[in-house]
Design a protein around this motif. Sequence first.
Motif, PDB file in Angstrom:
ATOM      1  N   ILE A  34       0.934  -1.202  -0.064  1.00  0.00           N
ATOM      2  CA  ILE A  34       0.174   0.156   0.343  1.00  0.00           C
ATOM      3  C   ILE A  34       0.841   1.304   0.069  1.00  0.00           C
ATOM      4  O   ILE A  34       2.066   1.152   0.555  1.00  0.00           O
ATOM      5  N   SER A  35       0.387   2.487  -0.515  1.00  0.00           N
ATOM      6  CA  SER A  35       1.286   3.494  -0.733  1.00  0.00           C
ATOM      7  C   SER A  35       1.099   4.536   0.610  1.00  0.00           C
ATOM      8  O   SER A  35       0.822   5.658   0.087  1.00  0.00           O
ATOM      9  N   ALA A  36       1.001   4.025   1.599  1.00  0.00           N
ATOM     10  CA  ALA A  36       0.546   4.918   2.620  1.00  0.00           C
ATOM     11  C   ALA A  36       1.126   4.590   3.949  1.00  0.00           C
ATOM     12  O   ALA A  36       1.459   3.376   4.404  1.00  0.00           O
ATOM     13  N   LEU A  37       1.380   5.572   4.882  1.00  0.00           N
ATOM     14  CA  LEU A  37       1.861   5.464   6.256  1.00  0.00           C
ATOM     15  C   LEU A  37       0.978   5.869   7.152  1.00  0.00           C
ATOM     16  O   LEU A  37       0.288   6.788   6.999  1.00  0.00           O
ATOM     17  N   VAL A  38       0.740   5.043   8.305  1.00  0.00           N
ATOM     18  CA  VAL A  38      -0.317   5.358   9.316  1.00  0.00           C
ATOM     19  C   VAL A  38       0.455   5.938  10.583  1.00  0.00           C
ATOM     20  O   VAL A  38       1.478   4.928  11.106  1.00  0.00           O
ATOM     21  N   SER A  39       0.153   7.063  11.200  1.00  0.00           N
ATOM     22  CA  SER A  39       1.125   7.345  12.191  1.00  0.00           C
ATOM     23  C   SER A  39      -0.079   7.578  13.553  1.00  0.00           C
ATOM     24  O   SER A  39      -0.984   7.917  12.991  1.00  0.00           O
ATOM     25  N   GLU A  40       0.579   7.536  14.535  1.00  0.00           N
ATOM     26  CA  GLU A  40      -0.408   7.833  15.871  1.00  0.00           C
ATOM     27  C   GLU A  40       0.385   8.525  16.945  1.00  0.00           C
ATOM     28  O   GLU A  40       1.675   7.999  17.035  1.00  0.00           O
ATOM     29  N   LEU A  41      -0.099   9.381  17.667  1.00  0.00           N
ATOM     30  CA  LEU A  41       0.482  10.108  18.797  1.00  0.00           C
ATOM     31  C   LEU A  41      -0.306  10.293  19.821  1.00  0.00           C
ATOM     32  O   LEU A  41      -1.717  10.693  19.465  1.00  0.00           O
ATOM     33  N   SER A  42      -0.440   9.838  21.123  1.00  0.00           N
ATOM     34  CA  SER A  42      -1.292   9.549  21.999  1.00  0.00           C
ATOM     35  C   SER A  42      -0.573   9.993  23.618  1.00  0.00           C
ATOM     36  O   SER A  42       0.390   9.686  23.492  1.00  0.00           O
ATOM     37  N   VAL A  59      -4.288  11.586  18.343  1.00  0.00           N
ATOM     38  CA  VAL A  59      -4.439  11.700  16.900  1.00  0.00           C
ATOM     39  C   VAL A  59      -3.790  10.697  16.055  1.00  0.00           C
ATOM     40  O   VAL A  59      -2.673  10.218  16.354  1.00  0.00           O
ATOM     41  N   SER A  60      -4.322  10.204  15.172  1.00  0.00           N
ATOM     42  CA  SER A  60      -4.127   9.354  14.055  1.00  0.00           C
ATOM     43  C   SER A  60      -4.126  10.183  12.757  1.00  0.00           C
ATOM     44  O   SER A  60      -5.061  10.677  12.396  1.00  0.00           O
ATOM     45  N   ALA A  61      -2.991   9.733  11.682  1.00  0.00           N
ATOM     46  CA  ALA A  61      -3.012  10.439  10.587  1.00  0.00           C
ATOM     47  C   ALA A  61      -2.599   9.245   9.365  1.00  0.00           C
ATOM     48  O   ALA A  61      -1.930   8.325   9.938  1.00  0.00           O
TER      49      ALA A  61
END
Length: 84
Positions: A34-42, A59-61
């Motif tokens: 897949i051509s996407a990265l998933v990031s999360e900061l909590s 927040v997830s992006a």
Amino acid sequence: MGEVSLSKCSVEASVGGLYALHYLVGGSFGITPISALVSELSIWYSLGRKGILRVGVGVSAIFPSDFSFSEMPYVGWIGLKAVL
């Protein structure tokens, strides 16, 4: 994934993506690029004396793997979790 704990507060961050591992009932198994990265900061706060329950916000992006930040969908959330 990383976590920093400061007394009753902890900060967690993670990044993943580029490949999706999937299994379907019936035996279909595979890895899909897949051509996407998933990031999360909590940020989490421990409740009680033992700190088993935590309440937090984050927040997830999702952003493209070419790091084009012009279109980056994100969502904020509130959570409750138990740490064993």
